[in-house]
Design an enzyme around this catalytic site. Structure first.
Site: not given
Lengths: 326, 439
Positions: B64, B66-67, B98, B156, B183, B284, B311
């Site tokens: 998990h 986020h790049l 996302n 997500d 999510h 979140n 995350d």
């Protein structure tokens, strides 16, 4: 200096307790002694407010910036009058919308203002914690004039002054705070302050407008007005805050009035000599009946009057004691 | 591969795939683990790494991450995010969908794969969106994204609120053996909430987000997974009741797995009050109560929680320097995960070293069917060396991530990543920083 200003300068000079904080952000972080100091100082300020010339040079040369990002009549006027009576220079910044929609961030606005070297910033903002953000980043005093649904510390202080003047004390009083508790910063500050000073607080409102775990404040929490009002020395009615979503907590204004409105009949449940308070603005005929709001027990306008004295005291204690001429 | 062989000597080798915990040497050659044994004689031309006093473990796998690339390169890029991963001991990261554009079709997924090959320093495996544009209305092009290399599906950042859509997604994804990562938040219950609902939110006057908003969705979705006969993976579990729902479902044979983040395992909503509304504690799902936190720790130890996932959610400093309600949700985590877990869970003995390594490497790898997370002979040469006794001082200037929205800034944590190897070659070391890119 005139003799009178010497009196004013002596006001707090005698006090053994000095207000040793940079900011007034919330009641939660101040002590019982701090509260007493503000109230005692405010009593002296009240005296100034009763003179024919209601002005002292105590804060001459000090600059106070009033930043109101949310509409306010009472609080803004009250601070402005307080600043003028203490001879501070003041500037007003009013924005209808929140900083985000205006393009410039709150922090940028405040930093720009800081470049003009104010001694204090008075902040009213729709976001809880906004004054904490400024206090962390700026060297000047930050006074919270109401932040979102968090706190409104000067309101609680002026309410305490009003109660103390009417009842002679705070400790041991039974105070009923009724209405939209969830959305009320006034309730949070008052519960904190009155609890600190030894009053017994009962909170009452529809279950939908009571925030989670509110009983951990130490207050008694009920949903029946009759229970809250019984034997109360002080009845404080809160506004239903429709703009913050309070309106979705009950089906109609009529039903709210029927169940939670302070009517003349319900008023009788409290002590005979109880006082009735409301931080304003009132929704007449919703949370309070006009007959009570304008009745003999109402101290609603005393609250407003005391507001000026309390704000003078807070300004004086935060930025008055460290002047160059002392 | 042309890299010289690497002999990692004398470390405490912890390999959960073989329940191995022993002082051994590890030889990496031709990109793979060639041998794990006592006193391996150094082959000619090999580089010898002294691992005495360090743990030698399979490289960490983050399900998990986020790049932010494409679309939010000011927060993070595949280059900076994978550098942060390397510094945190992660050799594989699963990039969430996302982005802008959303990774909901083959060209966007293929872009991520290509950028990762060109600029990444660790392995990047894309996660495809469940629904087009993360809108929760129509299925994304799952089959064509699978062909480009996605390893899972997730919207997500947003829940799949439409139960019918989730059912179809689970059924459709099962044809491609892709887990669906959910999510969990019920939008009607969250309704503008910015932190956990409870005593702290009440005191701070911040809109609360009840724990039930997560648990109700978990309870719903395990039923849908059972109906669809498909694999459900619950992202960043944060509440006791969610764990109960997962245990319950498993007892009935539902195929459901879950992850927890280092922050939910170690911090609570009190941090928001203690810090005076610091937005580095806004994420979140939100930080929960101490009772929830303790339940997560126990569930990680007993296996209810399968793995840790970071995350990692980088945000620019300008975005976080706002009023609490206005700042975006998310905290970075790749570079702090190991020290946070060593400091808060391993050192006080809430978690064994074997389990710690397992939840960071083997367990996540198996959940997504990846060949990583093991030091078995012939396995990919992804290895991390870390110390459980040295400390990491978390400072704003110490990150390789582009962002510094870390809740642990100004803390000193026990545990330190020392070296990271991907495919048999060192990509990062504490002493030398990033390795020069291989040509």
């Amino acid at each position: 200096m005139t003799r009178r200003t010497d009196d004013a300068a002596d006001l707090a000079a005698d006090r053994s307790h000095v207000f040793s904080r940079k900011d007034l952000l919330d009641i939660e972080s101040i002590t019982e002694d701090d509260v007493r100091l503000v109230l005692d100082t405010a009593e002296s300020m009240r005296e100034i407010n009763q003179r024919s010339i209601k002005k002292v040079p105590t804060l001459r040369g000090k600059l106070v910036a009033n930043l109101f990002f949310e509409s306010s009549t009472r609080t803004r006027f009250s601070f402005e009058i307080a600043e003028r009576r203490l001879s501070a220079d003041s500037i007003a910044f009013t924005a209808a919308a929140s900083s985000v929609t205006k393009g410039e961030t709150l922090l940028d606005t405040a930093k720009n203002l800081m470049a003009m070297s104010p001694d204090a910033i008075v902040l009213r903002h729709s976001r809880s914690g906004a004054p904490h953000l400024l206090a962390r980043e700026l060297p000047c005093a930050v006074i919270n004039a109401g932040d979102g649904t968090h706190e409104h510390p000067t309101q609680a202080l002026l309410d305490a002054l009003t109660i103390r003047r009417a009842k002679g004390r705070l400790a041991g009083l039974k105070v009923a705070i009724c209405g939209d508790i969830a959305n009320s910063r006034v309730a949070r500050s008052n519960v904190g302050l009155l609890g600190k000073m030894g009053a017994a607080v009962t909170l009452c409102g529809p279950k939908t407008l009571l925030p989670a775990e509110i009983e951990r404040t130490g207050a008694i929490v009920v949903t029946r007005m009759e229970e809250a009002l019984e034997d109360a020395d002080v009845v404080m009615i809160l506004r239903v805050q429709k703009e913050r979503g309070g309106g979705i907590g009950f089906p109609s204004d009529r039903e709210y009035y029927d169940i939670f409105g302070l009517t003349p009949v319900r008023r009788k449940l409290a002590k005979k000599d109880a006082i009735v308070m409301h931080p304003g603005p009132m929704n007449r005929g919703v949370e309070i009946d006009s007959a009570v709001a304008d009745g003999p027990d109402s101290v609603i306008l005393d609250q407003v009057e005391n507001g000026v004295a309390v704000r003078m005291a807070v300004l004086y204690l935060l930025i008055g004691a460290s002047g160059d001429d002392e | 591969m042309s890299d010289a062989p690497v002999l990692i000597r004398g470390g405490r080798v912890v390999d959960p795939s073989r329940r191995l915990d022993q002082t051994l040497d590890v030889l990496l050659r031709d990109g793979v683990v060639a041998k794990v044994d006592e006193r391996i004689p150094p082959p000619k031309g090999c580089e010898v790494v002294d691992a005495a006093g360090l743990v030698v473990a399979p490289g960490f796998v983050d399900l998990h991450t986020h790049l932010r690339e494409p679309g939010y390169e000011y927060k993070e890029t595949i280059a900076s995010g994978t550098q942060a991963a390397a510094a945190g001991g992660f050799t594989t990261v699963c990039a969430m969908a996302n982005t802008d554009p959303v990774a909901d079709d083959a060209p966007t997924v293929s872009f991520v794969v290509r950028r990762a090959r060109e600029t990444g320093v660790v392995r990047v495996l894309p996660v495809g969106a469940v629904s087009k544009g993360l809108k929760g209305v129509e299925l994304a092009e799952i089959g064509s994204m699978k062909a480009e290399g996605i390893v899972a599906l997730s919207d997500d950042g947003k829940p799949v609120a439409d139960a019918g859509l989730l059912r179809r997604a689970l059924e459709y994804a099962s044809m491609f053996d892709l887990p669906v990562v959910v999510h969990e938040e019920d939008p009607a219950l969250v309704r503008g909430g910015v932190m956990n609902e409870g005593w702290v939110s009440t005191r701070l006057g911040l809109a609360g987000w009840p724990a039930a908003a997560e648990a109700t969705m978990v309870a719903r979705d395990v039923q849908i997974a059972a109906l669809a006969g498909a694999r459900l993976h619950v992202a960043h579990v944060s509440t006791r009741e969610s764990l109960d729902a997962i245990r319950n479902a498993r007892r009935k044979g539902v195929s459901v797995s879950c992850e927890a983040t280092p922050h939910h395992l170690t911090l609570t909503d009190e941090e928001v009050a203690r810090s005076g509304y610091d937005t580095r504690f806004k994420m979140n799902p939100p930080l929960r109560s101490e009772a929830d936190r303790q339940a997560l720790v126990a569930a990680l130890a007993d296996g209810t929680i399968d793995c840790v996932a970071t995350d990692h959610a980088p945000h620019h400093a300008d975005e976080k320097a706002l009023e609490f309600a206005d700042a975006p949700f998310g905290v970075t985590g790749l570079e702090t995960a190991l020290p946070v877990l060593v400091d808060a869970l391993l050192a006080p003995k809430h978690l064994s070293l074997m389990r710690l390594v397992e939840v960071l490497s083997m367990a996540p790898a198996r959940l997504f069917g990846l060949p990583y997370g093991t030091l078995a002979d012939g396995a990919p040469g992804d290895v991390v060396l870390f110390s459980t006794t040295r400390s990491t001082a978390v400072t704003p200037d110490g990150f390789l991530s582009k962002s510094r929205n870390s809740p642990w800034i100004a803390r000193t944590l026990k545990g330190r990543v020392e070296r990271t190897f991907v495919g048999g070659a060192e990509v990062w070391s504490k002493a030398g920083g990033l390795a020069a890119p291989r040509s």
